[in-house]
Design a protein around this motif. Structure first.
Motif, PDB file in Angstrom:
ATOM      1  N   UNK A 139       0.849  -1.282  -0.048  1.00  0.00           N
ATOM      2  CA  UNK A 139      -0.131  -0.014   0.084  1.00  0.00           C
ATOM      3  C   UNK A 139       0.930   1.286   0.083  1.00  0.00           C
ATOM      4  N   UNK A 140       2.179   0.949   0.350  1.00  0.00           N
ATOM      5  CA  UNK A 140       3.057   2.145   0.138  1.00  0.00           C
ATOM      6  C   UNK A 140       3.248   2.800  -1.489  1.00  0.00           C
ATOM      7  N   UNK A 141       3.008   1.862  -2.399  1.00  0.00           N
ATOM      8  CA  UNK A 141       3.019   2.425  -3.742  1.00  0.00           C
ATOM      9  C   UNK A 141       4.579   2.202  -4.115  1.00  0.00           C
ATOM     10  N   UNK A 142       4.761   2.325  -5.538  1.00  0.00           N
ATOM     11  CA  UNK A 142       6.064   1.718  -6.125  1.00  0.00           C
ATOM     12  C   UNK A 142       7.076   2.853  -5.631  1.00  0.00           C
ATOM     13  N   UNK A 143       7.025   3.913  -5.776  1.00  0.00           N
ATOM     14  CA  UNK A 143       8.043   4.854  -5.495  1.00  0.00           C
ATOM     15  C   UNK A 143       8.560   4.659  -4.038  1.00  0.00           C
ATOM     16  N   UNK A 144       7.394   5.004  -3.209  1.00  0.00           N
ATOM     17  CA  UNK A 144       7.864   4.774  -1.686  1.00  0.00           C
ATOM     18  C   UNK A 144       8.613   3.375  -1.276  1.00  0.00           C
ATOM     19  N   UNK A 145       8.256   2.373  -1.992  1.00  0.00           N
ATOM     20  CA  UNK A 145       8.960   1.158  -1.791  1.00  0.00           C
ATOM     21  C   UNK A 145      10.287   1.184  -2.234  1.00  0.00           C
ATOM     22  N   UNK A 146      10.571   1.711  -3.401  1.00  0.00           N
ATOM     23  CA  UNK A 146      12.050   1.748  -3.707  1.00  0.00           C
ATOM     24  C   UNK A 146      12.940   2.270  -2.856  1.00  0.00           C
ATOM     25  N   UNK A 147      12.421   3.397  -1.822  1.00  0.00           N
ATOM     26  CA  UNK A 147      13.084   4.086  -0.965  1.00  0.00           C
ATOM     27  C   UNK A 147      13.670   2.892  -0.077  1.00  0.00           C
ATOM     28  N   UNK A 148      13.024   1.968   0.410  1.00  0.00           N
ATOM     29  CA  UNK A 148      13.518   1.085   1.142  1.00  0.00           C
ATOM     30  C   UNK A 148      14.891   0.513   0.788  1.00  0.00           C
ATOM     31  N   UNK A 149      15.025  -0.037  -0.448  1.00  0.00           N
ATOM     32  CA  UNK A 149      16.122  -0.528  -1.053  1.00  0.00           C
ATOM     33  C   UNK A 149      17.080   0.455  -1.088  1.00  0.00           C
ATOM     34  N   UNK A 150      16.916   1.432  -1.555  1.00  0.00           N
ATOM     35  CA  UNK A 150      17.689   2.634  -1.768  1.00  0.00           C
ATOM     36  C   UNK A 150      18.587   3.053  -0.453  1.00  0.00           C
ATOM     37  N   UNK A 151      17.614   3.131   0.705  1.00  0.00           N
ATOM     38  CA  UNK A 151      17.992   3.603   2.204  1.00  0.00           C
ATOM     39  C   UNK A 151      19.056   2.372   2.576  1.00  0.00           C
ATOM     40  N   UNK A 152      18.656   0.916   2.354  1.00  0.00           N
ATOM     41  CA  UNK A 152      19.409  -0.157   2.725  1.00  0.00           C
ATOM     42  C   UNK A 152      20.852  -0.155   2.202  1.00  0.00           C
ATOM     43  N   UNK A 153      20.818   0.203   0.746  1.00  0.00           N
ATOM     44  CA  UNK A 153      22.202   0.012  -0.099  1.00  0.00           C
ATOM     45  C   UNK A 153      23.058   1.107   0.764  1.00  0.00           C
ATOM     46  N   UNK A 154      22.571   2.297   0.909  1.00  0.00           N
ATOM     47  CA  UNK A 154      23.332   3.465   1.692  1.00  0.00           C
ATOM     48  C   UNK A 154      24.057   2.794   2.817  1.00  0.00           C
ATOM     49  N   UNK A 155      23.285   2.353   3.849  1.00  0.00           N
ATOM     50  CA  UNK A 155      23.591   1.946   4.911  1.00  0.00           C
ATOM     51  C   UNK A 155      24.828   0.635   4.938  1.00  0.00           C
ATOM     52  N   UNK A 156      24.348  -0.250   3.847  1.00  0.00           N
ATOM     53  CA  UNK A 156      25.196  -1.260   3.953  1.00  0.00           C
ATOM     54  C   UNK A 156      26.760  -0.797   3.023  1.00  0.00           C
TER      55      UNK A 156
END
Length: 304
Positions: A139-156
């Motif tokens: 229910x977040x929608x496509x663009x909001x969901x993409x932020x999860x992966x990009x944020x995780x990538x940065x911290x990794x």
């Protein structure tokens, strides 16, 4: 892999039964499509009976080497409606042009097509927050969901860089004129660790709030949509600062082929992603400062 799972998962969530039966006939048995593509610059979709004639050129198709199908944004001619399509990879021409400094393994190539018929059943409204399949997170929608992966990538990347610098320090400590034995190195390492952990803690706080909202059956608020974008921007540029600290103290380990060299190059490329652009940061500021209190987010734009 982050991009591939995002495109594949959201396609499975937002397409209805007809497309799902075609693309995901036997998920448990491993028989399903893998999707890659790009959505920030939509192609053209001309309505015809049963679907759309699609033409366009798209960039940055991360994960395309592993994909079987294409995920692309399209704009419907006549209405301006933005939709997302799923079609076989064989129907587009791939452009082998991912010759870059960092993130080389993502194989984020360009691709294009002209007048390809895509059934309407294999498209969905790009702004949808109403999944046909899957759990509350969709229910977040496509663009909001993409932020999860990009944020995780940065911290990794940030975590790995500091861990690698720690290994370099252990190897160099005690040698002649070792910079890593100075009080300045110890202070800057501690400061970098604090910045990384603080940014991660705030991002987790933001996402815990969003998770609670979705689990309650509600949609994320404009404030939450703003904060998830701001947390991503903050994470990305905090890790860029951490990378500069690592570069300063790693010495030749930062320039010779190896983990630090590779992750610094990846970071230099990843910070250029549109989701962490100055424009998105400015839009976050417009809403948070009260300049546009009634605005809402459409993709990465703040719309009055």
């Amino acid at each position: 892999m982050m991009a591939l799972q995002l495109m594949t998962g959201t396609t499975a969530a937002y397409l209805d039964a007809v497309a799902a039966a075609d693309l995901f006939p036997d998920v448990a048995g491993g028989d399903h499509a893998l999707l890659a593509g790009h959505g920030t610059r939509p192609g053209r979709a001309v309505p015809v009976e049963g679907g759309y004639l699609v033409s366009g050129s798209w960039q940055f198709a991360s994960g395309m080497a592993h994909a079987t199908h294409i995920h692309s944004a399209i704009q419907v001619e006549g209405t301006g409606e933005l939709r997302v399509l799923a079609m076989p990879k064989s129907q587009v021409e791939l452009v082998d042009n991912w010759d870059v400094l960092g993130l080389r393994a993502t194989h984020s190539i360009d691709y294009h097509c002209a007048d390809v018929l895509v059934p309407a059943t294999h498209t969905y409204l790009a702004t949808t927050t109403n999944p046909a399949n899957g759990g509350a997170i969709y229910r977040l929608g496509l663009v909001n969901m993409s932020a999860i992966g990009h944020t995780g990538w940065a911290f990794g990347v940030g975590r790995r860089l500091l861990d690698e610098l720690k290994l370099v320090a252990a190897a160099k400590s005690g040698t002649r004129n070792a910079a890593v034995d100075t009080a300045q190195f110890h202070a800057e390492y501690a400061a970098a660790e604090a910045r990384l952990r603080s940014a991660r803690a705030w991002a987790m706080e933001v996402w815990r709030g969003i998770e609670a909202t979705l689990n309650a059956g509600e949609l994320s608020s404009t404030e939450q949509d703003t904060l998830l974008r701001l947390a991503l921007n903050h994470a990305t540029w905090t890790v860029q600062d951490v990378g500069q600290t690592v570069h300063r103290w790693a010495g030749t380990a930062a320039i010779r082929r190896g983990p630090i060299d590779r992750f610094l190059r990846d970071l230099g490329t990843g910070t250029q992603h549109i989701t962490s652009s100055p424009t998105v940061l400015q839009n976050c500021g417009k809403w948070l400062s009260g300049a546009q209190p009634r605005a809402h987010w459409e993709f990465l734009d703040l719309t009055p």
